[in-house]
Design a protein around this motif. Structure first.
Motif: not given
Length: 447
Positions: A79-81, A109-110, A201-204
């Motif tokens: 969500a941060a990403g 927010a991120g 995001m994809l890596y996380v």
């Protein structure tokens, strides 16, 4: 000693997450204010954008840390990403004050969402693999070094890309014309950062595996956050070592505020022009990140040489305070000698803070249960931000010269003295079980 394969994999994934998260921020450091100016924003509006970022991050810091402890590390990091992707896109392409302000608020927010989950995931994973006494300092130090390297690389690349686009025969102008002014050369590093956020995001989502948590609906999650936040806040009142970590974070915030607010003006005064001062400041910022990375890397050695993590924190923070005091002592002088001493002082600030960080985190994680780990990290981050903001306000009314530097140095020295005569690192037993029992008896997990 041979490191088990599972821990090596966890370290590698944690380091990769650190790089992918902080590289976009590094890319935005050099061009951000210049881009706002190029868009026609007045200085008052730019100050408002940064206030929106800071206030959003401060307000959401603790609730989002509790969200990570209740919902899971991976979901909150993703969500941060996503928020940072939206923020960088708006800042890179926006042309109106409300779009740019919204982008900076989303960035705040991120930042709040990202404060703690990756580190908490790493500690949870290592302790699940090797038990509560697992060695944490090396992995945390390497993550800190990776963060500094990403910021240094991003700062250099973010400053160089617009300059390189300006070298070609009208390349920057053609780029702006082709996008009807939406993309300027100064936008390119920020939009590149948005692309990196997609990779983050994809890596996380694919690499940060964690045990499944009990299924909970949105009302259950929201009900669990206040209890988790209160459990994290109680840790500082219940445990003296955790309280010292939080207070030290505030001292670090004061030191960073003084350094970051005062260095650009000093660089401009040294070069005689704002433009050349900005180039010098970018180089100094990069050098600071490098020194912080070296300090992170040396943190385990510092703990061994000092005889424990607590003494290492004291000596490291004292080194940083000495650097700030040296910057203050040379503020009223010109010439090669004072300039060289000031450069040494600047490097000592970041070297000392870099060496202190992993040792403080190692001490913190050995006293904090997993159920409130990300919340505790958010409390630490909030202390840094609030004291830094207060220091910035005080510096704004102090006369120029040595006094503002000495303020930051004095506060950091006080943070160092918190660890005086504490001896070697407090062992996790029997203190940790008592802390775990008391924390688990409180409504910290929301269950």
């Amino acid at each position: 000693m041979t490191v088990p394969m599972g821990i090596r994999i966890a370290r590698r994934r944690y380091i990769t997450v650190c790089v992918l998260f902080w590289l976009p921020l590094g890319l935005s450091i050099a061009p951000l204010i210049l881009l706002f100016t190029e868009r026609g924003m007045a200085m008052a509006a730019i100050a408002g954008f940064f206030a929106a970022h800071s206030l959003t991050a401060a307000v959401l810091e603790l609730p989002t840390g509790g969200l990570s402890d209740v919902l899971g590390r991976r979901a909150v990091l993703a969500a941060a990403g996503l928020l940072n992707l939206a923020a960088l896109t708006l800042v890179g392409l926006g042309t109106t004050p409300w779009l740019l302000g919204l982008g900076m608020a989303l960035m705040g927010a991120g930042r709040a969402l990202s404060s703690g989950p990756a580190e908490a995931w790493y500690v949870d994973t290592v302790q699940a693999h090797s038990g509560p006494d697992a060695e944490l300092r090396t992995g945390l130090a390497r993550g800190g070094s990776a963060t500094s390297a990403a910021l240094a690389t991003g700062t250099l690349l973010g400053g160089a890309l617009p300059w390189l686009l300006g070298l070609g025969p009208g390349l920057g102008t053609r780029l702006s014309d082709a996008t009807s002014g939406a993309v300027l050369p100064l936008s390119v590093p920020i939009l590149l950062g948005a692309i990196v956020e997609i990779a983050f995001m994809l890596y996380v989502l694919t690499a940060l595996r964690e045990p499944p948590r009990p299924a909970a609906g949105l009302p259950d999650v929201l009900r669990g956050i206040p209890g988790t936040v209160m459990g994290g806040l109680r840790l500082g009142g219940r445990d003296a070592l955790v309280r010292r970590v939080f207070l030290s974070a505030g001292a670090v915030g004061s030191a960073l505020a003084a350094t970051e607010l005062l260095t650009p003006g000093r660089a401009a005064a040294l070069t005689g022009a704002s433009e050349s001062g900005a180039v010098l400041f970018a180089a100094l910022a990069c050098a600071g990140f490098v020194c912080a990375g070296v300090g992170n890397h040396l943190a385990p050695l510092a703990a061994r040489l000092a005889g424990g993590g607590e003494r290492a924190v004291m000596l490291s923070l004292g080194t940083g305070a000495g650097g700030l005091l040296l910057l203050g002592a040379t503020a009223a002088f010109t010439g090669v000698g004072p300039m060289l001493l000031a450069a040494i002082g600047y490097g000592l600030v970041y070297l000392g803070l870099g060496a202190a960080g992993p040792n403080e985190k190692d001490l913190l994680h050995r006293r904090v249960p997993s159920s409130v780990r990300a919340t505790a990290l958010s409390v630490q981050s909030l202390a840094l931000q609030l004291v830094g903001a207060l220091t910035g306000l005080i510096i704004g009314v102090l006369p120029p010269g040595a006094l503002p530097w000495l303020l930051g140095g004095t506060v950091l020295m006080a943070g160092s003295l918190l660890w005086h005569h504490r001896g070697r690192t407090t062992p996790p037993t029997p203190a940790t079980p008592r802390l775990l029992r008391s924390a688990e008896s409180a409504p910290a997990s929301g269950t």
